[in-house]
Motif scaffolding. Structure first.
Motif, PDB file in Angstrom:
ATOM      1  N   ILE A   1      -4.890  -1.082   0.607  1.00  0.00           N
ATOM      2  CA  ILE A   1      -4.337   0.196   1.053  1.00  0.00           C
ATOM      3  C   ILE A   1      -3.969   0.117   2.531  1.00  0.00           C
ATOM      4  CG2 ILE A   1      -4.862   2.629   1.471  1.00  0.00           C
ATOM      5  CD1 ILE A   1      -4.288   2.019  -1.444  1.00  0.00           C
ATOM      6  N   THR A   2      -4.838  -0.526   3.315  1.00  0.00           N
ATOM      7  CA  THR A   2      -4.507  -0.736   4.725  1.00  0.00           C
ATOM      8  C   THR A   2      -3.252  -1.588   4.856  1.00  0.00           C
ATOM      9  OG1 THR A   2      -6.821  -0.547   5.410  1.00  0.00           O
ATOM     10  CG2 THR A   2      -5.327  -1.689   6.910  1.00  0.00           C
ATOM     11  N   GLY A   3      -3.145  -2.616   4.024  1.00  0.00           N
ATOM     12  CA  GLY A   3      -1.955  -3.455   4.057  1.00  0.00           C
ATOM     13  C   GLY A   3      -0.691  -2.695   3.693  1.00  0.00           C
ATOM     14  N   LEU A   4      -0.815  -1.747   2.773  1.00  0.00           N
ATOM     15  CA  LEU A   4       0.354  -0.975   2.323  1.00  0.00           C
ATOM     16  C   LEU A   4       0.740   0.100   3.322  1.00  0.00           C
ATOM     17  CD1 LEU A   4       2.348  -0.315  -0.055  1.00  0.00           C
ATOM     18  CD2 LEU A   4       0.614   1.301  -0.854  1.00  0.00           C
ATOM     19  N   THR A   5      -0.259   0.838   3.828  1.00  0.00           N
ATOM     20  CA  THR A   5       0.023   2.011   4.656  1.00  0.00           C
ATOM     21  C   THR A   5      -0.184   1.797   6.151  1.00  0.00           C
ATOM     22  OG1 THR A   5      -2.249   2.850   4.521  1.00  0.00           O
ATOM     23  CG2 THR A   5      -0.734   3.471   2.742  1.00  0.00           C
ATOM     24  N   GLY A   6      -0.995   0.800   6.504  1.00  0.00           N
ATOM     25  CA  GLY A   6      -1.365   0.620   7.900  1.00  0.00           C
ATOM     26  C   GLY A   6      -2.533   1.488   8.325  1.00  0.00           C
ATOM     27  N   ILE A   7      -3.081   2.269   7.402  1.00  0.00           N
ATOM     28  CA  ILE A   7      -4.204   3.158   7.711  1.00  0.00           C
ATOM     29  C   ILE A   7      -5.514   2.416   7.457  1.00  0.00           C
ATOM     30  CG2 ILE A   7      -5.364   5.325   7.133  1.00  0.00           C
ATOM     31  CD1 ILE A   7      -2.644   6.368   6.158  1.00  0.00           C
ATOM     32  N   ASP A   8      -6.364   2.324   8.469  1.00  0.00           N
ATOM     33  CA  ASP A   8      -7.666   1.685   8.292  1.00  0.00           C
ATOM     34  C   ASP A   8      -8.787   2.679   8.615  1.00  0.00           C
ATOM     35  OD1 ASP A   8      -7.813   1.829  11.089  1.00  0.00           O
ATOM     36  OD2 ASP A   8      -7.146  -0.241  11.347  1.00  0.00           O
ATOM     37  N   SER A   9     -10.008   2.276   8.390  1.00  0.00           N
ATOM     38  CA  SER A   9     -11.155   3.170   8.586  1.00  0.00           C
ATOM     39  C   SER A   9     -11.284   3.634  10.031  1.00  0.00           C
ATOM     40  CB  SER A   9     -12.450   2.475   8.149  1.00  0.00           C
ATOM     41  OG  SER A   9     -12.412   2.178   6.765  1.00  0.00           O
TER      42      SER A   9
END
Length: 455
Positions: free
Chosen positions: A50-58
């Motif tokens: 998901i981070t790879g797809l959106t760039g959003i991380d924890s």
């Protein structure tokens, strides 16, 4: 009104995943009227893909609100609007489930831009958002981020509206209308007696006690909306009677609602029963000397330009003013993106965000936003439409607080404004009336405000 929604989530199935970002673009069928965007704490780790797809991380979500913390605010923005999304089943299922976890039902009319595009733009090889935008000449910025995709979907939806010559969109909306489902203790005859007029309404329990107070432009339609949209889980079964007071004036309905909630403390007006923090809009100058506006909770020692009962009310005011004065939504925190704001791309921002407008020209407009709201030490009457053509509503304010109100028969001849004031019904000062007046101020015609002497 339409709400074009896009979300990013921790995974593809709503049963075991949560929303991490939501964006909404509001559209009236002709133009964009506002935006809303939030990163959300899902309460679970963010998968690597998901981070790879959106760039959003924890790390980006540290300190972000949970869905529960924005649920009331978000619902007030989505209420009575058609829910539009690309592959609407996905976005709606997550949003619906998130509301349900907060004890709220959300069942809006819905439109899917995938299905609509298949009918309005037939014959394409693919109807994914990326391929559709490519074929329609739509530039997608920040792909797989909620606002980037929501804005692209908005442009696509506008093209669908313009190209729909066969009424496909209207048919799709009507096809999702739900039959009226009344509470078990309210008869069809009682429902039919509810006026289709502006005013305040009351829900009563089996003992006649008021359990909810609301206001509406159309009381009957709003009553229906309680049970086809949001509904507290026990509210429907507890209602045994409905009463109402027609006001004619929308402003009086707003003020009466606030005063009646304070007087009666109904159990289902929970959000207003709790002592709420007041919200304000503040201004500051950035490094380039551009005036910026920011919404924050009011704290001692800091004087806001305007005050509001909720973040949602302040947000709507700021978005409306942003449009009215052609200010930059990026500078005012309405949009978050690198480079020029989305409004600049469609000609609604003059370019303060990308060096196309000077701070002097921009600030001249920005300073006008709050210039008209002058209430401290003032006594004034506001006249508004009454319940019928033979009367007017008169509202008397002191220091911005409602002090008295009444219905004035137009056949009576008053010799002075002070004589009108003496004929009105005095009311106890309630702080919410001050906030509501400020939020409503720009809707009041100047010739409907009569300033009185302080002597």
């Amino acid at each position: 009104m339409y709400a074009i929604v896009d979300i990013e989530t921790t995974g593809g199935f709503n049963a075991s995943n949560s929303i991490i970002e939501i964006a909404v673009v509001f559209h009236d069928g002709e133009k964009i009227t506002g935006q809303y965007e939030k990163l959300l704490d899902p309460g679970i780790p963010i998968p690597g893909f998901i981070t790879g797809l959106t760039g959003i991380d924890s790390q980006m979500l540290e300190g972000a609100p949970t869905f529960g913390q924005i649920a009331e605010e978000l619902y007030s923005l989505l209420e009575d609007k058609v829910f539009v999304a690309h592959n609407v089943g996905f976005d709606y299922s997550f949003v619906k489930q998130a509301f349900e976890k907060e004890g709220m039902e959300y069942k809006p009319k819905r439109l899917c831009t995938v299905r609509l595009s298949r009918k309005v733009f037939p014959g394409l090889r693919s109807y994914s958002l990326g391929r559709l935008c490519e074929s329609r000449g739509i530039v997608v910025n920040n792909r797989h981020r909620a606002m980037g995709d929501a804005f692209a979907t908005t442009i696509l939806f506008k093209q669908l509206l313009e190209a729909d010559q066969e009424g496909i969109i209207d048919q799709a909306i009507k096809g999702k209308n739900k039959a009226l489902t009344l509470p078990p203790n309210i008869s069809k005859e009682q429902f039919n007696e509810i006026p289709q007029a502006t005013g305040v309404y009351y829900f009563h329990d089996t003992n006649g006690k008021v359990i909810y107070v609301g206001k509406a432009i159309n009381i009957q339609s709003r009553f229906n909306g309680h049970f086809t949209g949001k509904a507290k889980l026990n509210l429907k079964s507890e209602i045994c009677d409905v009463s109402y007071e027609v006001t004619g004036s929308e402003l009086l309905a707003l003020l009466l609602e606030a005063m009646e909630i304070k007087r009666l403390w109904p159990k289902y007006n929970r959000s207003l029963k709790v002592k709420a923090m007041s919200w304000g809009i503040f201004s500051y100058s950035d490094r380039e000397d551009f005036t910026r506006f920011q919404i924050n909770k009011i704290t001692p020692g800091f004087q806001p330009l305007a005050t509001f009962t909720s973040h949602a009310t302040a947000w709507k005011f700021l978005v409306d003013k942003n449009k009215e004065f052609n200010l930059c939504p990026k500078l005012n925190g309405i949009q978050k993106k690198n480079g020029a704001c989305y409004d600049f791309q469609v000609g609604e921002c003059k370019g303060a965000c990308c060096g196309k407008e000077t701070s002097e020209d921009y600030n001249e407009r920005a300073l006008e936003v709050f210039a008209a709201v002058k209430m401290e030490g003032e006594r004034f009457l506001i006249k508004d439409k009454g319940r019928n053509p033979e009367e007017e509503v008169a509202l008397f304010f002191e220091d911005g607080f409602l002090s008295a109100y009444g219905f004035i028969d137009l056949s009576n001849s008053y010799t002075s404004s002070e004589e009108v004031v003496s004929a009105l019904k005095p009311v106890k000062r309630v702080i919410e009336t001050r906030y509501l007046l400020k939020a409503f101020w720009d809707k009041i015609p100047e010739n409907n405000i009569i300033y009185l002497s302080n002597s």
